[in-house]
Motif scaffolding. Structure first.
Motif, short mmCIF file in Angstrom:
data_model
loop_
_atom_site.label_atom_id
_atom_site.label_comp_id
_atom_site.label_asym_id
_atom_site.label_seq_id
_atom_site.Cartn_x
_atom_site.Cartn_y
_atom_site.Cartn_z
N LEU A 166 9.01 -34.36 49.81
CA LEU A 166 7.97 -35.09 49.11
C LEU A 166 8.32 -36.57 49.12
O LEU A 166 9.44 -36.96 48.79
CB LEU A 166 7.84 -34.58 47.67
N VAL A 167 7.37 -37.39 49.52
CA VAL A 167 7.61 -38.83 49.55
C VAL A 167 7.41 -39.39 48.15
O VAL A 167 6.33 -39.30 47.58
CB VAL A 167 6.64 -39.53 50.53
N ASN A 176 -0.86 -44.29 52.51
CA ASN A 176 0.45 -44.30 53.16
C ASN A 176 0.93 -45.69 53.54
O ASN A 176 2.10 -45.85 53.92
CB ASN A 176 0.42 -43.41 54.40
N LEU A 177 0.07 -46.68 53.45
CA LEU A 177 0.47 -48.04 53.82
C LEU A 177 1.37 -48.64 52.74
O LEU A 177 1.28 -48.29 51.56
CB LEU A 177 -0.75 -48.93 53.99
N ARG A 191 3.55 -41.69 62.46
CA ARG A 191 4.15 -41.50 61.14
C ARG A 191 3.09 -41.52 60.05
O ARG A 191 3.38 -41.81 58.90
CB ARG A 191 5.21 -42.57 60.88
N HIS A 192 1.85 -41.24 60.44
CA HIS A 192 0.73 -41.15 59.50
C HIS A 192 0.57 -42.43 58.67
O HIS A 192 0.16 -42.38 57.52
CB HIS A 192 0.91 -39.94 58.58
N GLY A 193 0.92 -43.56 59.26
CA GLY A 193 0.75 -44.84 58.58
C GLY A 193 1.88 -45.24 57.67
O GLY A 193 1.88 -46.34 57.11
N HIS A 194 2.89 -44.38 57.50
CA HIS A 194 3.99 -44.70 56.58
C HIS A 194 4.82 -45.88 57.05
O HIS A 194 5.55 -46.48 56.25
CB HIS A 194 4.90 -43.48 56.40
#
Length: 471
Positions: free
Chosen positions: A447-448, A214-215, A175-178
């Motif tokens: 978009l987050v 992303n963290l 999740r790419h660090g999300h």
């Protein structure tokens, strides 16, 4: 002679029953008394709440505790306060709930607490959130207090990123660090320096590096427009282990005689027109209504008796900004039932939405714009004296109802106390809400966007009914 029935039965079961779940896909099974149960079926309410604690080399956490006093430029030693998993040493030998807690050791404190989380899984693919037990603020000490590394502060935490990409890289890349989160025991301002800053100023670039965007990062203070961080309460010195000790303290705060209108516990105030100077001047002129506790040079940092007793005797606690907008004193005062008086909205209202309801600050605090005091001639004593006594009592009661939510209970606490959400529990609730929104946006290729007003919700607030008879 007929064969025994029991061995035949066992052989038959071995044939009919499928292979057990591989260990790598098994959930941890907490003790029965540790399980959070749903209201409907009495089963563990872990759906959507599984946490995996990432295994990191000791150089990212426990080894940092061994060198926390290796920097002569630090104002005072830090290592003595690492006792009791970050709670610090007890204030005295007979103390059961009070510790000399240093906020800079919040990372091992929360790490220890999360090891007791009832919904842990050893399999990261089954986790809804992944905790990184990285003691980021301790790892920053060489860049802040070791002169040879002053110009290398942009490198802070990069070894962690390289480790995440090289050790089980699929965990981070899924999740790419999300879905990853960690604790940063300090104000976000101290870790937000631009990586290419010239000249290099105080702090590191941890929160400004795109590798970590992303963290979700839990900090003691957040910036006005945070992206990855969210503020959680400063830890106080009060860490009860049982419901009875929490109830006894709240009862003491409720019955305490408030003989002083307002209290200011802090230092500073010099250097031209500022809110602290105005407060000091007013307190010196109205000693009948205002008490001051001098906390200059950090004398109050690890000695809660200096300020908690005066707070119990005061109706209002003045919380002006200092080097940063927020003060630990805000949360000490909440536990004492001392109604906070804020002079900037960023001091609390715009930061601690997971723990203090943004839309109800008028119910438990007072806001006096600092410009009105410093330049407009407004007298704080007049503003507070004009509040009816019945309203003051109502505000104090609401404040004490919120107090358990800003308290960090002791690890290994009783089942009764664990039934009440404390600062860690509410922070984890907020982490899950934020991660769910990010993951949904990621999976739908949207978009987050982080909107704290939406993330706060109402499911985290402490109402009187949640206190199980603590009134």
């Amino acid at each position: 002679m007929a064969p025994p029935l029991l061995p035949l039965f066992i052989m038959l079961m071995l044939v009919l029953i499928p292979n057990p779940i591989p260990q790598s896909h098994a959930r941890f099974t907490p003790k029965a008394e540790d399980l959070v149960t749903s209201q409907s079926g009495g089963r563990p309410a872990c759906d959507g709440r599984w946490i995996h604690i990432r295994s990191l080399p000791a150089s990212f956490n426990t080894e940092l505790l061994e060198t926390c006093d290796a920097f002569p430029l630090m104002d005072e030693p830090l290592c003595p306060y690492a006792a009791n998993h970050g709670l610090g040493p007890r204030t005295h030998n007979r103390s059961r709930s009070w510790y000399r807690t240093d906020p800079r050791l919040l990372e091992p404190l929360i790490h220890r607490r999360l090891m007791e989380h009832p919904c842990l899984t050893p399999d990261p693919s089954l986790a809804d959130a992944i905790f990184l037990p990285y003691y980021a603020s301790l790892d920053a000490l060489p860049f802040l207090y070791s002169p040879p590394l002053f110009n290398s502060s942009a490198l802070h935490a990069l070894p962690l990123y390289h480790h995440l990409l090289s050790d089980q890289p699929h965990v981070y890349s899924r999740r790419h660090g999300h879905d990853h989160f960690l604790v940063l025991a300090g104000p976000a301002w101290d870790f937000s320096q631009a990586p290419d800053a010239d000249p290099v100023l105080w702090g590191t670039s941890f929160l400004s590096r795109p590798e970590f965007f992303n963290l979700t990062v839990l900090t003691l203070e957040s910036r006005p427009s945070p992206w990855q961080e969210h503020a959680i309460p400063h830890p106080t010195s009060f860490h009860p282990a049982t419901l009875a000790r929490l109830a006894a303290w709240l009862a003491r705060a409720r019955r305490s005689r408030r003989t002083t209108l307002m209290l200011f516990a802090g230092g500073g105030g010099g250097g031209g027109a500022n809110i602290r100077g105005s407060i000091r001047a007013e307190c010196e002129n109205r000693t009948d209504l205002c008490q001051m506790v001098d906390c200059s040079d950090g004398v109050c940092s690890h000695d809660p008796i200096r300020f908690m007793r005066p707070m119990l005797r005061s109706s209002f606690c003045l919380q002006p900004p200092g080097d940063t907008p927020t003060r630990r004193s805000t949360f000490d005062g909440i536990l004492a039932g001392c109604i906070p008086v804020f002079f900037e909205e960023i001091s609390a209202r715009k930061q601690y939405g997971w723990h203090l309801p943004r839309d109800r600050y008028e119910d438990f605090s007072v806001y006096v714009p600092k410009e009105d005091v410093v330049y407009g001639g407004v007298r704080i004593t007049q503003v507070l004296s004009a509040i009816p006594e019945a309203e003051v009592r109502r505000m104090r009661e609401r404040l004490l109802e919120l107090a358990p939510g800003v308290m960090y209970r002791r690890h290994g606490s009783s089942a009764g106390l664990r039934a009440i959400k404390d600062a860690v529990d509410l922070a984890i609730d907020g982490v899950f809400r934020r991660i769910r929104r990010r993951v949904r946006a990621l999976e739908s290729r949207q978009l987050v966007v982080v909107d704290d007003a939406e993330e706060d919700g109402d499911d985290g607030w402490m109402d009187g009914s949640d206190l199980y008879g603590l009134r």
